[in-house]
Motif scaffolding. Structure first.
Motif, PDB file in Angstrom:
ATOM      1  N   PHE A   1       0.839  -1.201   0.000  1.00 19.06           N
ATOM      2  CA  PHE A   1       0.000   0.000   0.000  1.00 19.06           C
ATOM      3  C   PHE A   1       0.876   1.253   0.000  1.00 19.06           C
ATOM      4  O   PHE A   1       0.573   2.223  -0.688  1.00 19.06           O
ATOM      5  N   VAL A   2       1.958   1.216   0.754  1.00 19.23           N
ATOM      6  CA  VAL A   2       2.902   2.350   0.777  1.00 19.23           C
ATOM      7  C   VAL A   2       3.598   2.465  -0.579  1.00 19.23           C
ATOM      8  O   VAL A   2       3.754   3.568  -1.113  1.00 19.23           O
ATOM      9  N   ASN A   3       4.020   1.334  -1.147  1.00 18.13           N
ATOM     10  CA  ASN A   3       4.645   1.340  -2.481  1.00 18.13           C
ATOM     11  C   ASN A   3       3.755   2.030  -3.500  1.00 18.13           C
ATOM     12  O   ASN A   3       4.232   2.795  -4.340  1.00 18.13           O
ATOM     13  N   ARG A   4       2.475   1.742  -3.460  1.00 20.65           N
ATOM     14  CA  ARG A   4       1.544   2.290  -4.451  1.00 20.65           C
ATOM     15  C   ARG A   4       1.368   3.799  -4.306  1.00 20.65           C
ATOM     16  O   ARG A   4       0.962   4.463  -5.254  1.00 20.65           O
ATOM     17  N   ALA A   5       1.657   4.321  -3.133  1.00 19.44           N
ATOM     18  CA  ALA A   5       1.549   5.765  -2.918  1.00 19.44           C
ATOM     19  C   ALA A   5       2.757   6.514  -3.491  1.00 19.44           C
ATOM     20  O   ALA A   5       2.702   7.726  -3.666  1.00 19.44           O
ATOM     21  N   MET A   6       3.819   5.791  -3.790  1.00 21.16           N
ATOM     22  CA  MET A   6       5.019   6.415  -4.346  1.00 21.16           C
ATOM     23  C   MET A   6       4.946   6.406  -5.863  1.00 21.16           C
ATOM     24  O   MET A   6       4.278   5.555  -6.450  1.00 21.16           O
ATOM     25  N   PRO A   7       5.653   7.339  -6.519  1.00 21.61           N
ATOM     26  CA  PRO A   7       5.623   7.354  -7.990  1.00 21.61           C
ATOM     27  C   PRO A   7       6.231   6.078  -8.575  1.00 21.61           C
ATOM     28  O   PRO A   7       7.148   5.501  -8.000  1.00 21.61           O
TER      29      PRO A   7
ATOM     30  N   GLY B   1       1.396 -16.136  -2.019  1.00 26.03           N
ATOM     31  CA  GLY B   1       0.235 -15.765  -1.198  1.00 26.03           C
ATOM     32  C   GLY B   1      -0.023 -14.275  -1.175  1.00 26.03           C
ATOM     33  O   GLY B   1      -1.161 -13.827  -1.311  1.00 26.03           O
ATOM     34  N   SER B   2       1.034 -13.491  -1.045  1.00 23.49           N
ATOM     35  CA  SER B   2       0.846 -12.038  -1.012  1.00 23.49           C
ATOM     36  C   SER B   2       0.398 -11.513  -2.370  1.00 23.49           C
ATOM     37  O   SER B   2      -0.411 -10.586  -2.439  1.00 23.49           O
ATOM     38  N   SER B   3       0.880 -12.118  -3.457  1.00 21.10           N
ATOM     39  CA  SER B   3       0.429 -11.654  -4.775  1.00 21.10           C
ATOM     40  C   SER B   3      -1.058 -11.942  -4.967  1.00 21.10           C
ATOM     41  O   SER B   3      -1.777 -11.141  -5.567  1.00 21.10           O
ATOM     42  N   ILE B   4      -1.547 -13.047  -4.443  1.00 19.90           N
ATOM     43  CA  ILE B   4      -2.978 -13.364  -4.520  1.00 19.90           C
ATOM     44  C   ILE B   4      -3.788 -12.375  -3.681  1.00 19.90           C
ATOM     45  O   ILE B   4      -4.832 -11.869  -4.117  1.00 19.90           O
ATOM     46  N   ILE B   5      -3.299 -12.080  -2.487  1.00 20.53           N
ATOM     47  CA  ILE B   5      -3.990 -11.133  -1.605  1.00 20.53           C
ATOM     48  C   ILE B   5      -4.035  -9.742  -2.238  1.00 20.53           C
ATOM     49  O   ILE B   5      -5.023  -9.020  -2.089  1.00 20.53           O
ATOM     50  N   LEU B   6      -2.981  -9.362  -2.975  1.00 17.94           N
ATOM     51  CA  LEU B   6      -2.975  -8.055  -3.635  1.00 17.94           C
ATOM     52  C   LEU B   6      -4.139  -7.922  -4.613  1.00 17.94           C
ATOM     53  O   LEU B   6      -4.719  -6.839  -4.756  1.00 17.94           O
TER      54      LEU B   6
ATOM     55  N   ALA C   1      -6.988  -9.615  -4.214  1.00 16.58           N
ATOM     56  CA  ALA C   1      -8.191  -9.638  -3.380  1.00 16.58           C
ATOM     57  C   ALA C   1      -8.500  -8.264  -2.788  1.00 16.58           C
ATOM     58  O   ALA C   1      -9.670  -7.896  -2.659  1.00 16.58           O
ATOM     59  N   VAL C   2      -7.455  -7.497  -2.439  1.00 15.88           N
ATOM     60  CA  VAL C   2      -7.676  -6.176  -1.840  1.00 15.88           C
ATOM     61  C   VAL C   2      -7.686  -5.058  -2.873  1.00 15.88           C
ATOM     62  O   VAL C   2      -7.849  -3.894  -2.535  1.00 15.88           O
ATOM     63  N   GLY C   3      -7.501  -5.411  -4.133  1.00 19.29           N
ATOM     64  CA  GLY C   3      -7.630  -4.429  -5.205  1.00 19.29           C
ATOM     65  C   GLY C   3      -6.391  -3.619  -5.524  1.00 19.29           C
ATOM     66  O   GLY C   3      -6.479  -2.603  -6.209  1.00 19.29           O
ATOM     67  N   ILE C   4      -5.235  -4.049  -5.065  1.00 17.56           N
ATOM     68  CA  ILE C   4      -3.993  -3.320  -5.372  1.00 17.56           C
ATOM     69  C   ILE C   4      -3.443  -3.750  -6.722  1.00 17.56           C
ATOM     70  O   ILE C   4      -2.990  -2.923  -7.500  1.00 17.56           O
TER      71      ILE C   4
END
Length: 179
Positions: free
Chosen positions: A24-30, A63-68, A70-73
């Protein structure tokens, strides 16, 4: 023996949650215009690999890529993109522990497995660019060369950031995480 399995699964869940929260923090960065950014969130996968073993690292990565999703990232561009942009790159980061760390005379451990995993991650993104996103290639430039130039900078930056953070965090976590 049963408690070790529960503890191991708890660490898996913790590292997946850490990777997703940091994403989520990564996505806030350019980032790059067509996707890709410096992903310091991958340190969760690298740490899982070194602390829980290759199997744990791969499970955390996939697992984390699947969750990403699921949460819409994560962005769905088709099943091949899911594989080449998420499942494979995150999964291969879990392979870092395959290569043993080099211990320096001053006591520091150099996690060279991160370099190995990042090369595999880069290749997955490279092939995604060549075969799936070639339409973004500027006129007059080879799609192979463009994918290389596009994917190299953010993967190199991710390599450096993760390498340094894992070198600092891993010795401290080894004292705490006991399986």
């Amino acid at each position: 023996m049963k408690n070790k399995k529960v503890l191991w699964m708890s660490y898996i869940a913790m590292f997946i949650a850490l990777e997703v929260a940091m994403e989520f923090v990564n996505r806030a960065m350019p980032g790059m215009p067509f996707g890709g950014n410096i992903s310091f969130s991958l340190i969760a996968i690298f740490l899982a690999s070194y602390l829980l073993g290759v199997k744990g690292g791969i499970i955390v990565g996939v697992g984390s890529s699947i969750i990403l999703f699921a949460v819409g990232i994560a962005t769905f561009w088709g099943w091949w993109s899911v594989a080449l942009d998420y499942l494979i790159p995150f999964g291969v980061c879990g392979l870092a522990a395959l290569i043993k760390n080099i211990r320096l005379k001053n006591g520091w451990e150099v996690p060279i497995g991160i370099g190995f995993a990042m090369i595999l991650k880069f290749l997955s993104h490279y092939f995604s660019g060549v075969f799936l996103f070639y339409q973004n290639t500027p006129a007059g430039m080879s799609k192979y060369w463009y994918s290389f130039i596009y994917n190299l900078p953010y993967n190199l930056a991710t390599l450096v950031v993760c390498f340094v953070l894992v070198m600092v965090l891993l010795p401290k976590l080894k004292k705490v995480v006991k399986l």
